[in-house]
Design an enzyme around this catalytic site. Structure first.
Site, PDB file in Angstrom:
ATOM      1  N   HIS A 136       0.850  -1.191   0.000  1.00  0.00           N
ATOM      2  CA  HIS A 136       0.000   0.000   0.000  1.00  0.00           C
ATOM      3  C   HIS A 136       0.885   1.240   0.000  1.00  0.00           C
ATOM      4  O   HIS A 136       2.105   1.147   0.190  1.00  0.00           O
ATOM      5  CB  HIS A 136      -0.931   0.003   1.227  1.00  0.00           C
ATOM      6  CG  HIS A 136      -0.207  -0.061   2.531  1.00  0.00           C
ATOM      7  ND1 HIS A 136      -0.205  -1.172   3.330  1.00  0.00           N
ATOM      8  CD2 HIS A 136       0.562   0.858   3.152  1.00  0.00           C
ATOM      9  CE1 HIS A 136       0.528  -0.948   4.393  1.00  0.00           C
ATOM     10  NE2 HIS A 136       1.013   0.276   4.312  1.00  0.00           N
TER      11      HIS A 136
HETATM   12  C1  T46 Z   1       3.006   0.877   6.901  1.00  0.00           C
HETATM   13  C2  T46 Z   1       3.803  -0.345   7.161  1.00  0.00           C
HETATM   14  C3  T46 Z   1       5.277  -0.055   7.341  1.00  0.00           C
HETATM   15  C4  T46 Z   1      -4.083  -1.020  13.639  1.00  0.00           C
HETATM   16  O1  T46 Z   1      -5.113  -1.386  14.242  1.00  0.00           O
HETATM   17  N1  T46 Z   1      -3.484   0.154  13.955  1.00  0.00           N
HETATM   18  C5  T46 Z   1      -2.344   0.581  13.341  1.00  0.00           C
HETATM   19  O2  T46 Z   1      -1.839   1.666  13.700  1.00  0.00           O
HETATM   20  C6  T46 Z   1      -1.795  -0.218  12.308  1.00  0.00           C
HETATM   21  C7  T46 Z   1      -0.534   0.224  11.567  1.00  0.00           C
HETATM   22  C8  T46 Z   1      -2.403  -1.402  11.986  1.00  0.00           C
HETATM   23  N2  T46 Z   1      -3.525  -1.806  12.652  1.00  0.00           N
HETATM   24  C9  T46 Z   1      -4.137  -3.085  12.310  1.00  0.00           C
HETATM   25  C10 T46 Z   1      -4.744  -3.171  10.923  1.00  0.00           C
HETATM   26  C11 T46 Z   1      -4.546  -4.623  10.550  1.00  0.00           C
HETATM   27  O3  T46 Z   1      -5.614  -5.384  11.051  1.00  0.00           O
HETATM   28  O4  T46 Z   1      -3.100  -4.083  12.357  1.00  0.00           O
HETATM   29  C12 T46 Z   1      -3.285  -5.034  11.324  1.00  0.00           C
HETATM   30  C13 T46 Z   1      -2.060  -5.146  10.439  1.00  0.00           C
HETATM   31  O5  T46 Z   1      -1.871  -3.903   9.738  1.00  0.00           O
HETATM   32  P1  T46 Z   1      -1.336  -3.844   8.235  1.00  0.00           P
HETATM   33  O6  T46 Z   1      -1.813  -5.019   7.478  1.00  0.00           O
HETATM   34  O7  T46 Z   1      -1.670  -2.486   7.693  1.00  0.00           O
HETATM   35  O8  T46 Z   1       0.255  -3.973   8.446  1.00  0.00           O
HETATM   36  P2  T46 Z   1       1.405  -3.788   7.354  1.00  0.00           P
HETATM   37  O9  T46 Z   1       2.633  -4.366   7.960  1.00  0.00           O
HETATM   38  O10 T46 Z   1       1.004  -4.282   6.022  1.00  0.00           O
HETATM   39  O11 T46 Z   1       1.580  -2.183   7.213  1.00  0.00           O
HETATM   40  C14 T46 Z   1       1.951  -1.412   8.319  1.00  0.00           C
HETATM   41  C15 T46 Z   1       1.169  -0.084   8.338  1.00  0.00           C
HETATM   42  O12 T46 Z   1      -0.226  -0.351   8.252  1.00  0.00           O
HETATM   43  C16 T46 Z   1       1.551   0.835   7.225  1.00  0.00           C
HETATM   44  O13 T46 Z   1       1.073   2.138   7.515  1.00  0.00           O
HETATM   45  O14 T46 Z   1       3.482   1.819   6.293  1.00  0.00           O
HETATM   46  O15 T46 Z   1       3.351  -1.115   8.278  1.00  0.00           O
END
Ligand code: T46
Length: 135
Positions: A49
């Site tokens: 993303h």
């Molecule tokens: C990014 C990269 C480096 C939350 O509830 N609060 C939060 O602040 C975040 C970041 C995530 N979440 C929840 C949403 C999903 O259910 O945690 C779960 C995993 O998140 P996500 O799939 O977005 O994780 P990544 O590793 O793909 O991405 C994250 C960040 O979302 C993004 O902003 O830049 O790390």
């Protein structure tokens, strides 16, 4: 769109310490959120993303991983393998994180609270957004 920041490391013989302060050369924004990623299973790839407005400083405080940053023209791969290096992402940039070691802890300082509206989850949507937005 991104910048590698080298932090000052304090101490040598009795251990090391890195101090980060918001609104400084190391962290050029107010920190509204901190999260960390760890225990990533072997071979897993995360991210896929971009963000519209969010600024983030990404630091691998333990272990190592790679981060791919794609601005639609260039794809840079950065190996994060030291707690003294941060990747500061300040404009919309497609990211993917992979090759996590088992002990990897990825610490992220963010300029905004969690908001799914700020995410561009689809690469085509990201390209369209860059075309339309004044970034
Ligand atoms: C990014 C990269 C480096 C939350 O509830 N609060 C939060 O602040 C975040 C970041 C995530 N979440 C929840 C949403 C999903 O259910 O945690 C779960 C995993 O998140 P996500 O799939 O977005 O994780 P990544 O590793 O793909 O991405 C994250 C960040 O979302 C993004 O902003 O830049 O790390």
């Amino acid at each position: 769109m991104y910048q590698i920041i080298n932090f000052k490391v304090h101490g040598e013989h009795d251990g090391r310490l890195i101090a980060l302060e918001e609104m400084s050369a190391d962290v050029p924004f107010e920190i509204k959120r901190i999260y960390y990623i760890y225990d990533v299973r072997d071979g897993l790839r995360r991210g896929f993303h971009a963000h519209k407005k969010l600024k983030q400083l990404i630091i691998c405080v333990r272990g190592s991983c790679k981060i791919l940053l794609d601005d639609t023209k260039n794809r840079d791969v950065i190996e994060l393998n030291s707690p003294s290096i941060g990747v500061y992402i300040y404009q919309p940039l497609w990211r993917e994180m992979y090759d996590f070691t088992n002990d990897c802890v990825l610490l992220v300082l963010a300029s905004e609270h969690y908001n799914t509206e700020d995410y561009l989850f689809d690469y085509k949507e990201y390209v369209r957004y860059l075309g339309a937005a004044d970034v």
